[in-house]
Design an enzyme around this catalytic site. Structure first.
Site, PDB file in Angstrom:
ATOM      1  N   PHE A 126      10.135  -1.988  -1.093  1.00  0.00           N
ATOM      2  CA  PHE A 126      10.183  -1.297   0.466  1.00  0.00           C
ATOM      3  C   PHE A 126      11.585  -2.279   1.206  1.00  0.00           C
ATOM      4  CE2 PHE A 126       8.804  -1.406   5.038  1.00  0.00           C
ATOM      5  CZ  PHE A 126       8.797   0.098   4.933  1.00  0.00           C
ATOM      6  N   ASP A 205       3.577  -7.429  -2.452  1.00  0.00           N
ATOM      7  CA  ASP A 205       3.337  -6.934  -1.488  1.00  0.00           C
ATOM      8  C   ASP A 205       2.300  -5.757  -1.730  1.00  0.00           C
ATOM      9  OD1 ASP A 205       3.381  -4.960   0.849  1.00  0.00           O
ATOM     10  OD2 ASP A 205       5.281  -5.396   1.601  1.00  0.00           O
ATOM     11  N   TYR A 230      -2.567  -0.601   8.001  1.00  0.00           N
ATOM     12  CA  TYR A 230      -2.561   0.942   8.839  1.00  0.00           C
ATOM     13  C   TYR A 230      -2.347   1.984   7.736  1.00  0.00           C
ATOM     14  CZ  TYR A 230       2.459  -0.224   8.975  1.00  0.00           C
ATOM     15  OH  TYR A 230       3.922  -0.763   8.537  1.00  0.00           O
ATOM     16  N   LYS A 231      -2.247   1.969   6.426  1.00  0.00           N
ATOM     17  CA  LYS A 231      -2.147   2.934   5.561  1.00  0.00           C
ATOM     18  C   LYS A 231      -3.501   3.359   5.230  1.00  0.00           C
ATOM     19  CE  LYS A 231       2.531   1.431   5.024  1.00  0.00           C
ATOM     20  NZ  LYS A 231       3.749   0.665   4.407  1.00  0.00           N
ATOM     21  N   ARG A 384       6.699  12.957  -0.346  1.00  0.00           N
ATOM     22  CA  ARG A 384       5.353  12.118  -0.725  1.00  0.00           C
ATOM     23  C   ARG A 384       4.232  12.828  -0.236  1.00  0.00           C
ATOM     24  NH1 ARG A 384       6.093   5.892   1.203  1.00  0.00           N
ATOM     25  NH2 ARG A 384       5.536   6.805   3.155  1.00  0.00           N
TER      26      ARG A 384
HETATM   27  C1  LIG Z   1       4.305  -0.171   5.070  1.00  0.00           C
HETATM   28  C2  LIG Z   1       4.930  -1.165   4.353  1.00  0.00           C
HETATM   29  C3  LIG Z   1       5.156  -2.575   5.169  1.00  0.00           C
HETATM   30  C4  LIG Z   1       5.026  -2.493   6.694  1.00  0.00           C
HETATM   31  O1  LIG Z   1       5.688  -3.589   7.075  1.00  0.00           O
HETATM   32  P1  LIG Z   1       5.479  -3.764   8.730  1.00  0.00           P
HETATM   33  O2  LIG Z   1       6.051  -5.184   8.924  1.00  0.00           O
HETATM   34  O3  LIG Z   1       3.894  -4.279   8.722  1.00  0.00           O
HETATM   35  O4  LIG Z   1       5.975  -2.768   9.399  1.00  0.00           O
HETATM   36  C5  LIG Z   1       5.846  -3.552   4.375  1.00  0.00           C
HETATM   37  N1  LIG Z   1       5.996  -3.529   2.884  1.00  0.00           N
HETATM   38  C6  LIG Z   1       5.704  -2.438   2.402  1.00  0.00           C
HETATM   39  C7  LIG Z   1       5.677  -2.464   0.866  1.00  0.00           C
HETATM   40  C8  LIG Z   1       5.210  -1.094   3.082  1.00  0.00           C
HETATM   41  O5  LIG Z   1       4.727  -0.227   2.215  1.00  0.00           O
END
Ligand SMILES: *Cc1c(COP(=O)(O)O)cnc(C)c1O
Length: 424
Positions: A126, A205, A230-231, A384
């Site tokens: 990410f 992660d 939140y996902k 996606r």
């Molecule tokens: C959605 C996501 C995040 C989100 O990070 P926040 O700091 O909580 O906004 C981080 N890493 C990955 C791989 C994600 O998919």
């Protein structure tokens, strides 16, 4: 196969679906929601719970609610998240966001691994995670080198490259368990073994994995992990994240932010910082109670449904989608940008198309009264489709593919602007 046969299969799979009733646990919308991997849907219970927390706990209880309800809340949530990721409660801290948790863990790990100077990640990670690692090297660990492994020859498969790049000088390996774009699922256990053999620590992660696929942090010998709620977990926009440190590593790692909730005894109000010995040492300031409270209904739904049931349905849904997409969308210029091997993917499917952005716009805002479908879009050209087994149905997948055929066939996407705006 004729398209009507797929419709019949979808209907049958929906009737046999052991999770079908969980759909009623969530608010209903007048669109097909395929973005549960970005922002999960709202559980109905969360609405009532938020009202209670506001009116009873904050309104009536005011500060007395800290002792009555709030001090225990992060620990109760940690216990539930621990069950979903194969960890113990005292190895999970819930709070802050994923980026901050990654920062704290990576900082702590690099400080502990003083003599090793390389951080290894890959370009499928990410971007936000890459920024955190870049910032650490640019601002603090200036002698370190960040290596971003590149995909060679393939958009999807390149795990072998990473094995080869783990060396004696690797301090830290930081990857996503499921890649946010392609849904590629890494072999956590094998990469952990290889990293440990070279004396490297690992941070995984779990943001695109937790709540959709089984994760076992103990069995995979994971050192550290972060993840968001939140996902797939339906915790709400910006809901607090979590982190994991395996028990026997906890004493070696220090939180770079020495803040009062990480103090051994915060309410003694001593003038000197003395770190907690428990996982609580990774806390920063006061917990975000309102948004923490909102996480619980989603976790309860996952635990009631069972992660194995969720995963079975996820696999069956993505396989159904891929089968239809291969037969009906590839001939229209779509490229399947997720692993074909079901064991190597998470719960979303990426479809590439040179007109991906405009097609996604036509799905969201149909020009005629058509079913509205919400996917998301990731540059350069990936649509996606997030499959959330708790509330998506096979018929929704069928309708989505049918709608995509129609959008291309009628060239409806041509009516949309190709300039990308706001959150996609
Ligand atoms: C959605 C996501 C995040 C989100 O990070 P926040 O700091 O909580 O906004 C981080 N890493 C990955 C791989 C994600 O998919």
């Amino acid at each position: 196969m004729h398209i009507s046969e797929y419709e019949a299969i979808a209907h049958k799979l929906d009737q046999e679906d052991v999770l079908a009733n969980f759909r009623n646990e969530f608010v209903s919308n007048d669109f097909i929601y395929l973005d549960g991997n970005s922002l999960g849907k709202l559980p109905k219970k969360t609405i009532e719970l938020q009202r209670q927390v506001l009116e009873n706990q904050w309104g009536n209880g005011a500060i007395t609610s800290w002792n009555a309800h709030w001090l225990d809340l992060p620990i109760r949530l940690a216990e539930k998240i621990a069950k979903l990721v194969g960890a113990d409660t005292d190895e999970i801290f819930v709070g802050d966001n994923t980026s901050i948790n990654l920062f704290k863990l990576a900082f702590a790990a690099l400080s502990f691994q003083k003599d090793k100077k390389e951080i290894l990640t890959d370009e499928n990670n990410f971007p936000g995670d890459l920024y955190v690692l870049q910032g650490l090297v640019n601002q603090h660990f200036k002698e370190h080198k960040l290596i971003i492994s590149e995909n060679i020859g393939s958009q999807i498969y390149f795990e072998e490259n990473i094995f080869a790049q783990i060396k004696k000088n690797t301090a830290l390996l930081s990857l996503s368990a499921v890649a946010y774009k392609s849904a590629y699922r890494y072999d956590m256990a094998a990469l952990n073994i290889h990293a440990h053999a070279h004396g490297a620590l690992t941070i995984w992660d779990l943001s695109h994995a937790v709540g959709a696929i089984p994760i076992n942090l103990h069995e995979t010998n994971t050192d550290m992990a972060v993840g968001c709620t939140y996902k797939y977990l339906n915790g709400g926009p910006g809901a607090p994240a979590f982190l994991y440190i395996r028990k026997d590593l906890q004493s070696a790692l220090q939180n770079p932010i020495s803040a009062w909730f990480g103090h051994a005894a915060p309410f003694k109000f001593s003038s000197n910082f003395e770190s907690s010995n428990s996982i609580q040492k990774m806390a920063t300031g006061t917990a975000n109670i309102l948004s923490l409270a909102a996480i619980e209904p989603g976790l309860d739904i996952h635990l009631a449904a069972g992660i194995e049931n969720i995963y079975q349905k996820s696999k069956q849904m993505s396989s159904f989608l891929l089968e239809m997409a291969t037969e009906y969308l590839v001939p229209f210029g779509f490229e399947i940008a997720s692993p074909i091997d079901v064991k190597k993917r998470g719960s979303h499917i990426s479809l590439g198309h040179s007109e991906g952005y405009r097609i996604s716009q036509a799905m969201i805002q149909p020009k005629q009264p058509m079913v509205k479908i919400i996917p998301d879009f990731r540059p350069p050209n990936y649509i996606r489709l997030g499959l959330a087994p708790l509330y998506n149905s096979y018929s929704e997948i069928f309708q989505t593919v049918k709608r995509l055929i129609q959008i291309i066939d009628s060239q409806e996407y041509m009516q949309f602007d190709s300039e990308i705006k706001g959150v996609t």
